[in-house]
Design an enzyme around this catalytic site. Sequence first.
Site, short mmCIF file in Angstrom:
data_model
loop_
_atom_site.label_atom_id
_atom_site.label_comp_id
_atom_site.label_asym_id
_atom_site.label_seq_id
_atom_site.Cartn_x
_atom_site.Cartn_y
_atom_site.Cartn_z
N ASP A 24 -0.55 14.88 5.91
CA ASP A 24 0.93 14.86 5.94
C ASP A 24 1.46 14.31 4.79
O ASP A 24 2.77 13.87 4.68
CB ASP A 24 1.32 14.04 7.41
N ASP A 97 -1.52 -8.12 5.74
CA ASP A 97 -0.08 -8.74 5.47
C ASP A 97 0.44 -9.57 6.53
O ASP A 97 0.51 -8.81 7.52
CB ASP A 97 0.76 -7.68 4.82
N ASP A 199 3.36 -13.25 3.28
CA ASP A 199 4.23 -12.67 2.29
C ASP A 199 5.57 -13.58 2.26
O ASP A 199 5.90 -14.07 3.17
CB ASP A 199 4.58 -11.41 2.95
N GLU A 256 1.58 -16.04 -0.87
CA GLU A 256 2.48 -15.33 -1.91
C GLU A 256 3.72 -16.34 -2.00
O GLU A 256 4.50 -16.51 -1.09
CB GLU A 256 2.99 -13.97 -1.67
N HIS A 329 0.85 -4.63 -5.72
CA HIS A 329 1.83 -3.61 -5.17
C HIS A 329 3.10 -4.10 -5.58
O HIS A 329 4.10 -3.14 -5.53
CB HIS A 329 1.74 -3.37 -3.78
N ASP A 330 3.50 -4.99 -6.11
CA ASP A 330 4.86 -5.49 -6.66
C ASP A 330 5.08 -5.45 -8.06
O ASP A 330 5.90 -5.99 -8.60
CB ASP A 330 5.20 -6.97 -6.11
#
Length: 555
Positions: A24, A97, A199, A256, A329-330
């Site tokens: 997908d 997370d 997070d 974080e 990822h940031d």
Amino acid sequence: MQTWWKEEIVYQIYPKSFKDSNHDGIGDIQGIIEKLDYLETLGVTMLWVCPVYLSPMDDNGYDIANYYQIHPDFGTMEDMDELIQKAKEKNIKIIMDLVINHTSDEHAWFQEALKNPDSPYRQYYIFKEGVHHQPPTNWRSVFSGSVWEEVPDEENMYYFHSFSKKQPDLNWENPQMREDIYRMVNWWLEKGIAGFRVDAINFIKKDQSWQNGPVDGADGLSSCFEFTRNQPGIEVFFQELREKTFDVHQCMTVAEAVGVPYHQLDIFIGQKGCFSMMFDFNYSHIDITEHEEWFPIQNWTMQEYKDKLFLSQKEIFKTGWCGVFLENHDMQRSLNRLIREPKERTFQSAKALGQLFMFLKGTPFIYQGEEIGMINNHRLSIEDFDDLNSHAQYRRALQEGYNQEEALEFVNRRSRDNTRSPMSWNNQLYAGFGDVKPWLKNNEYYQEINVEKQENDPESVLSYYRQMIALRKNPLYQQTFVYGDFIPLDTEEYVIAYIRQDQHNKILCIHNLQNKTTSFSLENDSKILLSNDQVIINQQQIQLLPYQAIILQIV
């Protein structure tokens, strides 16, 4: 003190971009399961899985609509249980997370809060009346624009969001809300995960005076950081969170927490702190402003970077523990961030950067694709970007007077999409991520930089990462690399060198981060443990080739 989580080697997975198993175009949990053999061979001992909870995906899963459900794009709760179990069979733990500063605006709590102002859920979030029909304060959200959003169908009423308007902040001043969060945290830990990456946790306490800040941008707003991040009193929330969840399960947690002054570390880590460890962004954010704007381009030197890295190692371990990382990822890819010249972003420099971080003191975190030396994308239009913060930074740059070309350059350089583009598994169409067009365009360098090409190449970045992980886990040296002292060495600007030492070993780690040969003096005899190039030692002088990284045991 020896603790199991200090010895882990963590691999971060961005599920949407890791592996598509069901055709997908979106990565999923079964895709992670499919690659467990790869991860086992790499040698990692833990996976950090970014959010797979039910979400409208405004911020790619960091806007959670239901903490107890898996988003159908990723699979089912049965898939999650299978991942936990199959990873465990390979001695790989899972952390997830934990996003508890905010929820999605589609969460049932927030929907009820909107529908009924008298509902107890109205107190689960932060609602305030405007001032003269203007937002209650002039604070700018992290993703630009006001932190306040007007409540539909209610005159002069606003709700608060530190990030996207679809991510309303939870009201941590409310004890009942906190209890509901703790119940959810414990539910996940009881499922068998090993802990959480937590997070934006230093945003949960707000300045309750709700005063305006000094205008600092063309938009007439003031950065919210001074009022929403690292606020006095946050330690009270932290203590309760730890006692009611983390301590009960003896789990691993990594916070974080951007912008924490070193003198406040004991709120986060150490004996009194809430978390097992934290990430320190004081060196990794050297290329952006203190308000996390991607413009203008920040000038920094390798000496400044080295000083910040060494200071981090010095200060963190006075108090507690940290996770060390090159990428996440940031961020952008580390080769683009730390290697200035495009032609020098090579497999050799990727190995050198990887080694620099793998043997620092702290628990190493590897981000997917880092282990094959992936580099940034280059997009030709802002429409090619998915990340909402990339669009926000683009708009802010235009507001501040930059032209479209300049604004696009800032976004290309720092966009979170750089690390979120699909993992490059092979050189086939869609890079082996799947067999249909992926949700985000593949990295355009996938034909040259992919797992299959490096799998059996002893000179590849992937092979070097496997060697580094094996060395770090080697029983002869593991205690030294995990628990040994960190001793920085004074060297020329582009050479970063340090010693890891305990009663068993003295190990010298040297990294020449420049495209020229230099030398390094040895005072004692040594044994080569690892190098990414031939080692030339002549009369106690090591000749360091361009981007050479060497690890020596001093004997």
